[in-house]
Design an enzyme around this catalytic site. Sequence first.
Site, short mmCIF file in Angstrom:
data_model
loop_
_atom_site.label_atom_id
_atom_site.label_comp_id
_atom_site.label_asym_id
_atom_site.label_seq_id
_atom_site.Cartn_x
_atom_site.Cartn_y
_atom_site.Cartn_z
N ASN A 68 6.71 -1.36 -6.03
CA ASN A 68 6.11 -0.06 -5.74
C ASN A 68 5.87 0.01 -4.23
OD1 ASN A 68 4.53 2.21 -5.53
ND2 ASN A 68 2.75 1.34 -6.59
N LYS B 98 4.79 2.44 -2.49
CA LYS B 98 3.66 3.33 -2.13
C LYS B 98 4.05 4.21 -0.93
CE LYS B 98 0.56 -0.18 -3.92
NZ LYS B 98 -0.79 -0.71 -3.96
N HIS C 1 -1.00 5.09 -12.01
CA HIS C 1 -1.39 3.98 -11.12
C HIS C 1 -2.87 4.13 -10.77
CE1 HIS C 1 -1.61 1.42 -7.59
NE2 HIS C 1 -0.52 0.82 -8.04
N GLU D 30 -4.40 3.90 -8.11
CA GLU D 30 -4.67 4.71 -6.90
C GLU D 30 -4.65 6.19 -7.26
OE1 GLU D 30 -1.68 2.90 -4.45
OE2 GLU D 30 -2.85 1.04 -4.43
N GLU E 138 -2.72 -3.78 -14.63
CA GLU E 138 -3.08 -4.03 -13.24
C GLU E 138 -4.59 -3.97 -13.08
OE1 GLU E 138 0.51 -2.98 -10.58
OE2 GLU E 138 -0.72 -1.20 -10.78
N GLY F 59 -3.80 -5.20 -4.17
CA GLY F 59 -3.85 -5.14 -2.71
C GLY F 59 -5.01 -5.92 -2.11
N SER G 247 -1.46 -8.32 -6.67
CA SER G 247 -1.26 -9.42 -5.72
C SER G 247 -0.30 -10.49 -6.24
CB SER G 247 -2.61 -10.04 -5.33
OG SER G 247 -3.43 -9.06 -4.71
N GLY H 129 2.50 -4.96 -2.28
CA GLY H 129 2.70 -5.55 -0.95
C GLY H 129 3.94 -6.43 -0.82
C1 PEP Z 1 0.46 -2.16 -7.11
O1 PEP Z 1 0.32 -1.34 -6.23
O2 PEP Z 1 0.83 -1.78 -8.22
C2 PEP Z 1 0.18 -3.56 -6.82
C3 PEP Z 1 0.15 -4.41 -7.80
O3 PEP Z 1 -0.03 -3.90 -5.48
P1 PEP Z 1 -0.16 -5.39 -4.87
O4 PEP Z 1 0.99 -6.19 -5.41
O5 PEP Z 1 -0.09 -5.19 -3.40
O6 PEP Z 1 -1.48 -5.92 -5.34
#
Ligand code: PEP
Length: 253
Positions: free
Chosen positions: A9, A11, A95, A97, A167, A173, A213, A235
Amino acid sequence: MRRLFIAGNWKLNKNINEAERFASELKSALIDINTVDIAVAPTVLALPTVCKKLQHTNIEVSAQNIHSHASGAFTGEIAAEMIRAAGATYTIIGHSERRAIFGEKDEFINQKVHAAFRSGLLPILCVGETLEQREAGHASSIVITQLKKGLNGLSPDQLSCVTIAYEPVWAIGTGKTASPEQAQDMHAQIRSWLYASFPAFVGDQLRIQYGGSVKPHNAHALLSKPDIDGALIGGASLKVEAFVSIIETAASL
Ligand code: PEP
Protein backbone atom coordinates in the site's frame (compact mmCIF):
# COMPACT_ATOMS: atom_id res chain seq x y z
CA MET A 1 -4.12 -24.69 0.16
CA ARG A 2 -4.20 -20.85 0.26
CA ARG A 3 -1.53 -19.05 -1.77
CA LEU A 4 0.25 -16.35 0.15
CA PHE A 5 -0.79 -12.86 -0.95
CA ILE A 6 1.59 -9.92 -0.46
CA ALA A 7 0.25 -6.44 -1.19
CA GLY A 8 2.01 -3.07 -0.96
CA ASN A 9 0.00 0.00 0.00
CA TRP A 10 1.87 3.06 -1.26
CA LYS A 11 -0.55 5.48 0.43
CA LEU A 12 0.10 9.12 -0.49
CA ASN A 13 3.53 8.48 -2.00
CA LYS A 14 5.06 8.39 -5.50
CA ASN A 15 3.94 10.66 -8.34
CA ILE A 16 3.17 9.20 -11.77
CA ASN A 17 6.80 9.11 -12.93
CA GLU A 18 8.10 7.68 -9.67
CA ALA A 19 5.36 5.07 -9.61
CA GLU A 20 6.06 4.03 -13.20
CA ARG A 21 9.79 3.69 -12.52
CA PHE A 22 9.14 1.74 -9.34
CA ALA A 23 6.73 -0.60 -11.14
CA SER A 24 9.39 -1.29 -13.81
CA GLU A 25 11.95 -2.16 -11.16
CA LEU A 26 9.52 -4.47 -9.37
CA LYS A 27 8.57 -6.15 -12.62
CA SER A 28 12.21 -7.09 -13.30
CA ALA A 29 12.98 -8.06 -9.72
CA LEU A 30 9.93 -10.31 -9.32
CA ILE A 31 9.86 -11.92 -12.76
CA ASP A 32 10.64 -15.40 -11.44
CA ILE A 33 8.16 -15.44 -8.57
CA ASN A 34 5.15 -17.55 -9.48
CA THR A 35 4.03 -19.14 -6.22
CA VAL A 36 2.87 -16.01 -4.41
CA ASP A 37 0.12 -13.52 -5.33
CA ILE A 38 1.46 -9.96 -5.46
CA ALA A 39 -0.25 -6.58 -5.70
CA VAL A 40 0.69 -2.92 -5.39
CA ALA A 41 -1.66 -0.06 -4.55
CA PRO A 42 -0.50 3.27 -6.04
CA THR A 43 -2.37 6.55 -5.73
CA VAL A 44 -5.39 6.74 -7.99
CA LEU A 45 -3.54 9.26 -10.16
CA ALA A 46 -0.72 6.81 -10.91
CA LEU A 47 -2.98 3.75 -11.07
CA PRO A 48 -3.65 3.65 -14.85
CA THR A 49 0.07 4.10 -15.62
CA VAL A 50 1.05 1.36 -13.17
CA CYS A 51 -1.67 -0.93 -14.56
CA LYS A 52 -0.25 -0.50 -18.08
CA LYS A 53 3.31 -1.07 -16.90
CA LEU A 54 2.35 -4.27 -15.06
CA GLN A 55 -0.03 -5.67 -17.66
CA HIS A 56 0.66 -9.39 -18.36
CA THR A 57 2.98 -9.69 -15.36
CA ASN A 58 2.69 -11.56 -12.06
CA ILE A 59 1.97 -8.28 -10.22
CA GLU A 60 -1.64 -7.11 -9.87
CA VAL A 61 -2.75 -3.58 -9.12
CA SER A 62 -5.04 -2.48 -6.31
CA ALA A 63 -6.79 0.79 -5.55
CA GLN A 64 -6.40 2.21 -2.05
CA ASN A 65 -10.07 3.18 -1.87
CA ILE A 66 -13.25 3.40 -3.97
CA HIS A 67 -16.57 5.16 -3.67
CA SER A 68 -19.75 3.17 -3.16
CA HIS A 69 -21.64 4.70 -6.10
CA ALA A 70 -20.95 4.03 -9.78
CA SER A 71 -21.58 7.65 -10.83
CA GLY A 72 -23.31 10.84 -9.76
CA ALA A 73 -22.83 13.98 -7.71
CA PHE A 74 -19.93 12.85 -5.50
CA THR A 75 -17.26 15.49 -6.09
CA GLY A 76 -13.74 14.19 -5.72
CA GLU A 77 -14.67 10.51 -5.60
CA ILE A 78 -13.73 7.61 -7.91
CA ALA A 79 -16.06 4.71 -8.72
CA ALA A 80 -15.06 1.06 -8.49
CA GLU A 81 -16.12 0.67 -12.13
CA MET A 82 -13.60 3.36 -13.16
CA ILE A 83 -10.82 1.67 -11.24
CA ARG A 84 -11.70 -1.67 -12.80
CA ALA A 85 -11.77 -0.14 -16.29
CA ALA A 86 -8.26 1.22 -15.70
CA GLY A 87 -7.07 -2.37 -15.22
CA ALA A 88 -6.94 -2.91 -11.45
CA THR A 89 -7.82 -6.25 -9.86
CA TYR A 90 -8.21 -5.37 -6.16
CA THR A 91 -9.22 -2.50 -3.95
CA ILE A 92 -8.33 -1.88 -0.33
CA ILE A 93 -11.44 -0.93 1.66
CA GLY A 94 -11.78 0.35 5.22
CA HIS A 95 -8.09 1.03 5.91
CA SER A 96 -7.70 2.34 9.46
CA GLU A 97 -6.51 5.70 8.08
CA ARG A 98 -9.81 6.03 6.16
CA ARG A 99 -11.76 5.04 9.27
CA ALA A 100 -9.84 7.36 11.64
CA ILE A 101 -9.00 10.37 9.45
CA PHE A 102 -11.95 10.37 7.05
CA GLY A 103 -14.58 9.05 9.44
CA GLU A 104 -15.60 6.01 7.42
CA LYS A 105 -18.09 3.80 9.22
CA ASP A 106 -18.72 0.06 8.85
CA GLU A 107 -22.01 0.60 6.96
CA PHE A 108 -20.31 2.75 4.30
CA ILE A 109 -17.43 0.28 4.14
CA ASN A 110 -19.96 -2.50 3.54
CA GLN A 111 -21.48 -0.52 0.64
CA LYS A 112 -17.99 -0.21 -0.85
CA VAL A 113 -17.40 -3.96 -0.51
CA HIS A 114 -20.60 -4.55 -2.50
CA ALA A 115 -19.54 -1.89 -5.02
CA ALA A 116 -16.23 -3.69 -5.50
CA PHE A 117 -17.97 -6.96 -6.40
CA ARG A 118 -20.47 -5.16 -8.64
CA SER A 119 -17.56 -3.77 -10.66
CA GLY A 120 -15.46 -6.95 -10.73
CA LEU A 121 -12.84 -5.77 -8.23
CA LEU A 122 -11.79 -8.02 -5.34
CA PRO A 123 -11.93 -6.31 -1.94
CA ILE A 124 -9.14 -6.30 0.64
CA LEU A 125 -11.14 -5.43 3.75
CA CYS A 126 -9.06 -3.94 6.57
CA VAL A 127 -10.03 -4.47 10.19
CA GLY A 128 -8.20 -3.95 13.46
CA GLU A 129 -8.40 -2.65 16.98
CA THR A 130 -6.74 0.39 18.61
CA LEU A 131 -4.29 0.01 21.49
CA GLU A 132 -6.94 1.26 23.92
CA GLN A 133 -9.39 -1.37 22.71
CA ARG A 134 -6.76 -4.12 22.99
CA GLU A 135 -5.77 -3.08 26.48
CA ALA A 136 -9.41 -3.08 27.53
CA GLY A 137 -9.67 -6.70 26.32
CA HIS A 138 -11.99 -5.83 23.40
CA ALA A 139 -9.74 -6.63 20.44
CA SER A 140 -11.61 -9.73 19.25
CA SER A 141 -15.09 -8.29 19.64
CA ILE A 142 -14.09 -5.11 17.78
CA VAL A 143 -12.58 -7.07 14.90
CA ILE A 144 -15.46 -9.55 14.62
CA THR A 145 -18.00 -6.70 14.69
CA GLN A 146 -16.10 -4.88 11.91
CA LEU A 147 -16.17 -8.11 9.92
CA LYS A 148 -19.87 -8.83 10.51
CA LYS A 149 -20.80 -5.33 9.38
CA GLY A 150 -18.23 -5.03 6.60
CA LEU A 151 -19.09 -8.37 5.00
CA ASN A 152 -22.85 -8.17 5.55
CA GLY A 153 -24.96 -9.43 2.64
CA LEU A 154 -22.21 -11.14 0.63
CA SER A 155 -22.85 -14.60 -0.81
CA PRO A 156 -20.56 -17.46 0.26
CA ASP A 157 -18.97 -17.42 -3.22
CA GLN A 158 -18.19 -13.72 -2.87
CA LEU A 159 -16.90 -14.18 0.68
CA SER A 160 -14.44 -16.83 -0.44
CA CYS A 161 -12.86 -14.22 -2.79
CA VAL A 162 -12.50 -11.51 -0.13
CA THR A 163 -9.12 -10.85 1.48
CA ILE A 164 -9.29 -9.72 5.10
CA ALA A 165 -6.35 -7.62 6.25
CA TYR A 166 -6.00 -7.77 10.02
CA GLU A 167 -4.15 -4.58 10.87
CA PRO A 168 -3.95 -3.69 14.55
CA VAL A 169 -4.06 0.11 14.46
CA TRP A 170 -1.27 0.37 17.07
CA ALA A 171 1.10 -1.50 14.74
CA ILE A 172 0.57 0.56 11.57
CA GLY A 173 3.49 2.79 10.68
CA THR A 174 4.70 2.70 14.28
CA GLY A 175 7.47 0.12 14.01
CA LYS A 176 5.55 -1.95 16.62
CA THR A 177 4.58 -5.29 15.15
CA ALA A 178 2.10 -7.68 16.70
CA SER A 179 4.15 -10.70 17.71
CA PRO A 180 3.66 -13.66 15.38
CA GLU A 181 1.73 -15.33 18.24
CA GLN A 182 -0.57 -12.31 18.77
CA ALA A 183 -1.23 -12.09 15.04
CA GLN A 184 -1.81 -15.84 14.67
CA ASP A 185 -4.17 -15.77 17.64
CA MET A 186 -6.38 -13.09 16.06
CA HIS A 187 -6.22 -14.74 12.64
CA ALA A 188 -7.30 -18.05 14.19
CA GLN A 189 -10.24 -16.31 15.88
CA ILE A 190 -11.26 -14.76 12.56
CA ARG A 191 -10.96 -18.16 10.86
CA SER A 192 -13.10 -19.82 13.58
CA TRP A 193 -15.75 -17.15 13.14
CA LEU A 194 -15.74 -17.77 9.37
CA TYR A 195 -16.20 -21.54 9.90
CA ALA A 196 -18.95 -20.96 12.43
CA SER A 197 -20.83 -18.49 10.24
CA PHE A 198 -20.51 -19.67 6.62
CA PRO A 199 -20.10 -22.85 4.55
CA ALA A 200 -16.71 -24.49 5.17
CA PHE A 201 -15.22 -23.50 1.81
CA VAL A 202 -15.31 -19.84 2.89
CA GLY A 203 -13.09 -20.55 5.90
CA ASP A 204 -10.87 -22.78 3.76
CA GLN A 205 -10.37 -20.28 0.94
CA LEU A 206 -10.63 -16.74 2.34
CA ARG A 207 -7.17 -15.26 2.87
CA ILE A 208 -6.29 -13.27 5.97
CA GLN A 209 -3.33 -10.92 5.57
CA TYR A 210 -1.50 -9.41 8.51
CA GLY A 211 -0.58 -5.72 8.32
CA GLY A 212 1.37 -3.53 10.71
CA SER A 213 5.10 -2.81 10.39
CA VAL A 214 5.87 -5.95 8.37
CA LYS A 215 9.55 -5.72 7.39
CA PRO A 216 12.11 -8.09 5.88
CA HIS A 217 13.36 -9.08 9.34
CA ASN A 218 9.98 -10.15 10.75
CA ALA A 219 8.27 -11.45 7.60
CA HIS A 220 9.42 -15.05 7.97
CA ALA A 221 8.12 -15.47 11.52
CA LEU A 222 4.74 -13.90 10.67
CA LEU A 223 4.19 -15.63 7.33
CA SER A 224 5.10 -19.05 8.78
CA LYS A 225 2.00 -19.02 10.98
CA PRO A 226 -0.78 -21.29 9.72
CA ASP A 227 -3.56 -18.68 9.57
CA ILE A 228 -1.46 -15.80 8.23
CA ASP A 229 -1.98 -15.93 4.48
CA GLY A 230 0.06 -12.92 3.48
CA ALA A 231 0.75 -9.34 4.36
CA LEU A 232 -0.48 -5.83 3.61
CA ILE A 233 2.61 -3.66 3.72
CA GLY A 234 2.91 0.11 3.98
CA GLY A 235 6.37 1.55 4.66
CA ALA A 236 8.39 -1.46 3.50
CA SER A 237 6.55 -1.55 0.16
CA LEU A 238 8.06 1.81 -0.83
CA LYS A 239 11.56 0.38 -1.27
CA VAL A 240 12.16 -2.20 -3.99
CA GLU A 241 14.71 -4.13 -1.96
CA ALA A 242 12.56 -4.45 1.16
CA PHE A 243 9.37 -5.32 -0.71
CA VAL A 244 11.11 -7.88 -2.91
CA SER A 245 12.81 -9.41 0.12
CA ILE A 246 9.45 -9.95 1.83
CA ILE A 247 8.01 -11.51 -1.31
CA GLU A 248 11.03 -13.80 -1.67
CA THR A 249 10.54 -14.87 1.94
CA ALA A 250 6.91 -15.69 1.17
CA ALA A 251 7.96 -17.65 -1.92
CA SER A 252 10.42 -19.67 0.14
CA LEU A 253 7.74 -20.97 2.52
C1 PEP B 1 -0.64 -0.23 6.14
O1 PEP B 1 -0.67 0.94 5.84
O2 PEP B 1 -1.57 -0.96 5.80
C2 PEP B 1 0.50 -0.73 6.90
C3 PEP B 1 0.44 -1.93 7.39
O3 PEP B 1 1.58 0.13 7.06
P1 PEP B 1 3.02 -0.24 7.69
O4 PEP B 1 3.49 -1.50 7.03
O5 PEP B 1 3.88 0.94 7.37
O6 PEP B 1 2.81 -0.43 9.16
